[in-house]
Design a protein around this motif. Structure first.
Motif, short mmCIF file in Angstrom:
data_model
loop_
_atom_site.label_atom_id
_atom_site.label_comp_id
_atom_site.label_asym_id
_atom_site.label_seq_id
_atom_site.Cartn_x
_atom_site.Cartn_y
_atom_site.Cartn_z
N GLY A 213 0.81 -1.35 -0.06
CA GLY A 213 -0.06 0.02 0.08
C GLY A 213 0.84 1.24 0.09
N ALA A 214 2.08 1.13 0.02
CA ALA A 214 2.92 2.54 -0.23
C ALA A 214 2.81 3.12 -1.47
CB ALA A 214 4.47 2.06 -0.01
N SER A 215 2.91 4.30 -1.22
CA SER A 215 2.45 5.20 -2.47
C SER A 215 3.93 5.40 -3.41
CB SER A 215 2.03 6.71 -1.93
OG SER A 215 3.12 7.30 -1.16
N CYS A 216 5.14 5.17 -2.61
CA CYS A 216 6.39 5.35 -3.41
C CYS A 216 7.43 4.63 -2.58
CB CYS A 216 6.73 6.78 -3.58
SG CYS A 216 6.82 7.53 -1.96
N ALA A 218 9.96 5.76 -1.16
CA ALA A 218 10.27 6.69 0.30
C ALA A 218 9.11 6.19 1.44
CB ALA A 218 10.26 7.96 -0.04
N ASP A 219 7.90 6.05 0.85
CA ASP A 219 6.79 5.63 1.84
C ASP A 219 7.27 4.28 2.19
OD1 ASP A 219 4.50 5.80 3.32
OD2 ASP A 219 3.40 5.21 1.63
N TYR A 220 7.55 3.33 1.36
CA TYR A 220 7.89 1.95 1.69
C TYR A 220 8.75 2.05 2.69
CZ TYR A 220 8.70 -3.10 0.94
OH TYR A 220 8.82 -4.45 1.11
N LEU A 221 9.98 2.63 2.59
CA LEU A 221 11.35 2.67 3.38
C LEU A 221 10.62 2.91 4.73
CD1 LEU A 221 14.16 4.21 1.16
CD2 LEU A 221 13.92 1.95 2.26
N SER A 222 9.81 4.19 4.93
CA SER A 222 9.44 4.65 6.37
C SER A 222 8.59 3.37 6.86
CB SER A 222 8.63 5.79 6.25
OG SER A 222 7.36 5.34 5.51
N GLN A 223 7.72 2.56 6.01
CA GLN A 223 7.22 1.46 6.68
C GLN A 223 8.16 0.39 7.39
OE1 GLN A 223 4.03 -0.23 4.36
NE2 GLN A 223 3.37 1.68 3.40
N VAL A 224 9.29 0.05 6.52
CA VAL A 224 10.32 -0.99 6.72
C VAL A 224 10.93 -0.47 8.30
CG1 VAL A 224 12.45 -1.84 6.08
CG2 VAL A 224 10.72 -1.75 4.52
N SER A 225 11.41 0.89 8.04
CA SER A 225 12.06 1.47 9.35
C SER A 225 11.19 1.48 10.65
CB SER A 225 12.43 2.69 9.10
OG SER A 225 11.57 3.95 8.91
N ASP A 226 9.94 1.58 10.29
CA ASP A 226 8.91 1.53 11.57
C ASP A 226 8.74 0.33 11.96
OD1 ASP A 226 9.00 4.26 11.41
OD2 ASP A 226 6.83 4.40 10.32
N ALA A 227 8.78 -0.79 11.20
CA ALA A 227 8.49 -2.15 11.33
C ALA A 227 9.43 -3.04 12.61
CB ALA A 227 8.65 -3.03 10.12
#
Length: 227
Positions: A213-216, A218-227
């Motif tokens: 569901g990441a828009s880009c 950079a958004d996906y990276l933020s999800q990975v770092s928050d996981a």
């Protein structure tokens, strides 16, 4: 090389240093005409010595395109065909000349005359050729840095974003890079770059497969770092 050719070579170098363009061109043509009269062995050996002095020893000898096409390229390609140690490295040192030859472009496209491929050929011919290994490592460092220079937008492959298969290919190239760096005792110098590349090649490939569901990226990276 015999005295007449040596005299004409010296005259050409003098024209390069002090002559007008027309004088330089005339001097080079006179040398090439005389050079063509030498034996094949004489031409071959002199050309390899010249190439080695420029690529390995840093000689500032000017190499105009007629000299490259008529003297250096034939000798170097023959030497490579005979697996002469260093020959592929010397030809790689004239990459800018190769790029300017439109008739050689297909061999650049298929990779056979690309600088990277020539340096790999040099190592295939002589696995102990750490001079070629160092040049290849420097080339790979530039390539690795290039793949990451659009972050956090994504990983590049050429001018476009990498595909899953291309990420896999770059991971294999990264393993080659690490192997060469280890041989030269330089793994520690590039540890951060290798780690960054390995992380993004793997993560970008995962992003392309399942964006969650990441828009880009950079958004996906933020999800990975928050996981």
């Amino acid at each position: 090389m015999s005295t007449p050719q040596l005299d004409l070579w010296d005259a050409y170098l003098e024209a390069e240093n002090h002559g007008l363009r027309s004088e330089r061109t005339d001097a080079l043509e006179r040398f090439l005409d005389s050079f063509a009269e030498l034996t094949q062995t004489g031409k071959h050996d002199w050309a390899l010595t010249l190439a080695s002095s420029i690529v390995d020893d840093g000689a500032s000898t000017p190499i105009r395109m007629p000299l490259f096409r008529s003297v250096l390229l034939p000798a170097l390609e023959s030497a490579i065909a005979h697996r002469t140690p260093g020959a592929a490295r010397w030809l790689a040192g004239f990459a800018q000349h190769i790029y300017k030859c439109s008739d050689l472009r297909p061999r650049l496209v298929d990779g056979t005359l690309a600088e990277h491929a020539l340096l790999e050929t040099a190592l295939d011919h002589d696995p102990d050729d750490d001079h070629s290994r160092r040049k290849l490592l420097d080339l790979l460092v530039s390539r690795l840095n290039y793949t990451l220079h659009e972050l956090p937008s994504g990983v590049l492959y050429g001018h476009d974003g990498a595909s899953v298969d291309q990420c896999r290919e770059m991971l294999e190239e990264l393993d080659d890079f690490t192997r060469h760096a280890d041989r030269l005792g330089l793994v520690g110098d590039y540890a951060n770059l290798v780690a960054k590349c390995r992380f993004h090649y793997n993560t970008y490939s995962q992003y392309l497969t399942d964006r969650r569901g990441a828009s880009c990226y950079a958004d996906y990276l933020s999800q990975v770092s928050d996981a």
